[in-house]
Enzyme design. Structure first.
Site, short mmCIF file in Angstrom:
data_model
loop_
_atom_site.label_atom_id
_atom_site.label_comp_id
_atom_site.label_asym_id
_atom_site.label_seq_id
_atom_site.Cartn_x
_atom_site.Cartn_y
_atom_site.Cartn_z
CE LYS A 48 -3.44 -2.29 2.84
NZ LYS A 48 -3.92 -2.42 4.23
N GLY A 49 2.10 1.13 0.44
CA GLY A 49 2.91 2.30 0.75
C GLY A 49 3.07 3.33 -0.36
CD GLU A 103 8.36 -0.58 -2.31
OE1 GLU A 103 7.20 -0.12 -2.29
OE2 GLU A 103 8.67 -1.69 -1.83
CG ASP A 104 6.85 2.09 0.64
OD1 ASP A 104 7.76 1.32 0.23
OD2 ASP A 104 5.98 1.71 1.45
CG ASP A 107 14.95 -1.33 5.77
OD1 ASP A 107 16.15 -1.17 5.98
OD2 ASP A 107 14.15 -1.62 6.68
CE LYS A 135 14.21 2.98 7.07
NZ LYS A 135 13.74 2.05 8.10
CG PHE A 156 9.69 2.28 11.76
CD1 PHE A 156 9.73 1.12 10.99
CD2 PHE A 156 8.46 2.90 11.96
CE1 PHE A 156 8.58 0.59 10.43
CE2 PHE A 156 7.30 2.37 11.40
CZ PHE A 156 7.36 1.22 10.64
CB VAL A 157 10.44 7.12 8.36
CG1 VAL A 157 11.79 7.64 8.81
CG2 VAL A 157 10.60 6.20 7.14
NE ARG A 169 -0.99 2.11 4.91
CZ ARG A 169 0.04 1.30 4.72
NH1 ARG A 169 1.11 1.74 4.10
NH2 ARG A 169 0.01 0.05 5.11
P1 5GP Z 1 13.09 -4.02 2.19
O1 5GP Z 1 12.67 -5.28 1.48
O2 5GP Z 1 13.81 -3.02 1.33
O3 5GP Z 1 13.86 -4.33 3.44
O4 5GP Z 1 11.81 -3.40 2.80
C1 5GP Z 1 10.94 -2.63 2.13
C2 5GP Z 1 9.61 -2.59 2.85
O5 5GP Z 1 9.76 -2.57 4.28
C3 5GP Z 1 8.91 -1.32 2.48
O6 5GP Z 1 8.11 -1.50 1.34
C4 5GP Z 1 8.12 -1.01 3.74
O7 5GP Z 1 6.88 -1.66 3.67
C5 5GP Z 1 8.90 -1.62 4.88
N1 5GP Z 1 9.75 -0.63 5.58
C6 5GP Z 1 11.09 -0.58 5.62
N2 5GP Z 1 11.52 0.45 6.38
C7 5GP Z 1 10.41 1.09 6.82
C8 5GP Z 1 10.19 2.26 7.64
O8 5GP Z 1 11.10 2.95 8.12
N3 5GP Z 1 8.89 2.60 7.85
C9 5GP Z 1 7.84 1.90 7.36
N4 5GP Z 1 6.62 2.34 7.64
N5 5GP Z 1 8.01 0.80 6.59
C10 5GP Z 1 9.28 0.39 6.32
#
Ligand code: 5GP
Length: 178
Positions: A48-49, A103-104, A107, A135, A156-157, A169
């Site tokens: 959803k992000g 993508e939002d 990480d 990040k 965490f944001v 959101r």
């Molecule tokens: P990745 O696979 O890159 O580790 O994670 C991506 C997903 O983790 C993002 O689409 C999001 O849903 C979640 N995520 C990672 N860091 C954060 C954060 O700081 N805040 C929030 N709300 N979601 C995060």
């Protein structure tokens, strides 16, 4: 009876303002408009992000564009690390199309790298990635981001599409929780 403690986290500070976000979206929309001036584009928003990023970007696109959405879940457990499960798939066939994944946040990179592999297996003409928040320094699965909004720290944001337990959101800015 066992009493459950509820930890309530609150917005502690604004990290990126609404105005900074609006300016960045305009900058990136300009790049996308010049890149796809003569091409068709399919924007794939990751739910959803990314719903707010996609809708703000959409209003500034001036190319031949269609929109589709996917919802995925990532697994980080030892057995299934790096796997993604499709919760909602795309509606359109993307073969021979130019794809822009929106993508939002990036990480560990696992979600985007697996998603990119999955969409590549459907034979698109090209794939680019726009990720609004990246990040710094914690990427496990390196993947090139073609358009990145802002580099942020490891905290965490929330806001601008990102949630904590489904909340926050709707905030038009990016914030930290404490
Ligand atoms: P990745 O696979 O890159 O580790 O994670 C991506 C997903 O983790 C993002 O689409 C999001 O849903 C979640 N995520 C990672 N860091 C954060 C954060 O700081 N805040 C929030 N709300 N979601 C995060």
């Amino acid at each position: 009876m066992l009493l459950q403690k509820r930890v309530i986290l609150k917005i502690s500070k604004t990290l990126i303002t609404q105005e900074e976000i609006e300016n960045k979206i305009s900058e990136i929309a300009d790049l996308i408009n010049s890149k796809y001036k003569k091409e068709e584009l399919v924007v794939v928003g990751i739910l959803k992000g990314a719903f707010i990023v996609v809708s703000d970007l959409a209003k500034q696109l001036d190319v031949d564009v269609t929109f589709d959405f996917m919802s995925i879940k990532s697994y980080y457990g030892s057995e299934s690390s790096g796997q993604i499960k499709i919760v909602k798939d795309l509606e359109y066939d993307i073969s021979n199309k130019n794809i822009l994944i929106v993508e939002d946040i990036y990480d560990t990179g696992l979600t985007l790298s697996n998603l990119k592999k999955l969409l590549e297996s459907r034979n698109p003409k090209s794939i680019e990635i726009f990720c609004m928040f990246v990040k710094k320094g914690i990427s496990k699965d390196h993947i090139d981001i073609d358009y990145s909004g802002f580099e942020i720290g490891p905290d965490f944001v929330v806001g601008y599409g990102l949630d904590y337990n489904g909340k926050y959101r709707e905030l038009p800015y990016l914030a930290a929780l404490s």
